[in-house]
Design an enzyme around this catalytic site. Structure first.
Site, mmCIF file in Angstrom:
data_model
loop_
_atom_site.group_PDB
_atom_site.id
_atom_site.type_symbol
_atom_site.label_atom_id
_atom_site.label_comp_id
_atom_site.label_asym_id
_atom_site.label_seq_id
_atom_site.Cartn_x
_atom_site.Cartn_y
_atom_site.Cartn_z
ATOM 1 N N HIS A 164 32.268 33.311 35.685
ATOM 2 C CA HIS A 164 33.077 33.369 37.019
ATOM 3 C C HIS A 164 34.427 33.376 36.711
ATOM 4 O O HIS A 164 35.196 33.984 37.551
ATOM 5 C CB HIS A 164 32.598 32.027 37.790
ATOM 6 C CG HIS A 164 31.313 32.144 38.453
ATOM 7 N ND1 HIS A 164 31.332 32.531 39.712
ATOM 8 C CD2 HIS A 164 30.052 31.368 38.054
ATOM 9 C CE1 HIS A 164 29.888 32.364 40.076
ATOM 10 N NE2 HIS A 164 29.346 31.778 39.083
ATOM 11 N N ARG A 185 36.456 31.619 39.663
ATOM 12 C CA ARG A 185 36.474 30.165 39.262
ATOM 13 C C ARG A 185 37.511 29.770 38.201
ATOM 14 O O ARG A 185 37.400 30.580 36.951
ATOM 15 C CB ARG A 185 35.036 29.755 38.912
ATOM 16 C CG ARG A 185 34.966 28.171 38.582
ATOM 17 C CD ARG A 185 33.557 27.666 37.966
ATOM 18 N NE ARG A 185 32.650 28.122 39.081
ATOM 19 C CZ ARG A 185 31.257 28.162 38.490
ATOM 20 N NH1 ARG A 185 30.887 27.851 37.291
ATOM 21 N NH2 ARG A 185 30.403 28.595 39.347
ATOM 22 N N HIS A 225 22.934 34.235 41.254
ATOM 23 C CA HIS A 225 24.077 34.425 40.321
ATOM 24 C C HIS A 225 23.810 35.785 39.730
ATOM 25 O O HIS A 225 22.922 36.263 39.319
ATOM 26 C CB HIS A 225 23.831 33.475 38.977
ATOM 27 C CG HIS A 225 24.871 33.676 38.137
ATOM 28 N ND1 HIS A 225 25.855 32.600 37.800
ATOM 29 C CD2 HIS A 225 25.127 34.618 37.083
ATOM 30 C CE1 HIS A 225 26.747 32.891 36.742
ATOM 31 N NE2 HIS A 225 26.369 34.264 36.460
ATOM 32 N N GLU A 244 19.126 31.646 37.526
ATOM 33 C CA GLU A 244 19.626 31.354 38.832
ATOM 34 C C GLU A 244 19.567 32.607 39.912
ATOM 35 O O GLU A 244 20.246 33.586 39.537
ATOM 36 C CB GLU A 244 21.120 31.198 38.677
ATOM 37 C CG GLU A 244 21.546 29.649 37.882
ATOM 38 C CD GLU A 244 23.012 29.477 37.379
ATOM 39 O OE1 GLU A 244 23.714 30.557 37.980
ATOM 40 O OE2 GLU A 244 23.294 28.215 37.119
ATOM 41 N N ASP A 257 28.176 34.066 43.285
ATOM 42 C CA ASP A 257 26.888 33.056 43.599
ATOM 43 C C ASP A 257 26.851 33.499 45.086
ATOM 44 O O ASP A 257 27.506 33.177 45.790
ATOM 45 C CB ASP A 257 27.178 31.734 43.437
ATOM 46 C CG ASP A 257 27.157 31.454 41.903
ATOM 47 O OD1 ASP A 257 26.676 32.200 41.154
ATOM 48 O OD2 ASP A 257 27.841 30.359 41.416
#
Length: 221
Positions: free
Chosen positions: A135, A90, A203, A200, A142
């Site tokens: 990320h 990301r 994740h 999460e 994910d």
């Protein structure tokens, strides 16, 4: 104009072949049959809009993380199961988009779907949004598990990117099937050198990641 641009990406069938920094790969070149659904390339996410930096539905990770995912996929396929990826590398510009959105307390268009029980002003304090993201270092992913044939997602008890206790790894109020599915995902990822994030279930970050202190900002093309 943005919707037209996204439509053209799909219409032209653009492939993921931009030049990447050394140590990064397009995961589809390593894991040939992986399912990729980058939620931030679409408006199906907690913000409800396409996120800056996501210019194609291409999964990018460090080469080391991609080869670890290959081991996960190979093991799951023995049960006719496959990985489906929601996010990988990301860019920092995307993280900045998240931060800007989180500070706008009036923009709650997707609150009922993604954070119904969390006040938006508390997203930073409760660590659902941060100014830095693992990320961006390129070795965090994910994901979920799907049936290889039908492409149906296994029921994990909460949707991807749901901000709340239902998404915590140790959440107990699950059905037997949901608990079994989560346990499978956790066990296979941890077995192949990923560590989880307790809030999460989707994740995971590669242990001993190659760029532990570097936050990249090249776009996803």
């Amino acid at each position: 104009m943005r919707l037209i641009t996204l439509f053209l990406f799909f219409l032209l069938g653009l492939t993921c072949k931009a030049q990447l920094p050394e140590g990064f790969v397009y995961v589809e070149d390593v894991v040939k049959d992986i399912e990729i659904d980058l939620r931030y390339f679409s408006d199906n996410n907690f913000i409800g809009d396409h996120i800056n930096g996501y210019n194609n539905n291409c999964l990018i990770l460090t080469e080391k993380a991609a080869h670890a995912l290959l081991k996960v996929q190979t093991e799951l396929k023995k049960q006719n199961l496959c990985l489906k990826i929601y996010d990988g590398y990301r860019p920092q510009i995307s993280v900045n988009h998240f931060v800007k959105w989180a500070k706008d307390l009036n923009d709650t268009i997707n609150k009922s779907n993604f954070y119904p029980n969390v006040k938006k002003k508390n997203l930073f304090k409760e660590e659902y949004i941060a100014h830095r993201s693992g990320h961006t270092r390129g070795s965090t992913v994910d994901l979920t598990i799907i049936d290889c044939g039908t492409k149906a997602e296994l029921d994990m008890g909460s949707p991807f990117d749901f901000f709340g206790v239902k998404s915590w790894v140790n959440y107990k109020a699950l059905s037997k099937e949901q608990s079994k599915n989560r346990q499978l995902l956790q066990s296979v990822m941890l077995k192949h050198n990923f560590r989880n994030y307790f809030k999460e279930w989707w994740h995971f970050t590669l242990r001993n990641e190659p760029f532990p202190k570097t936050y990249f900002n090249f776009p996803i093309n």
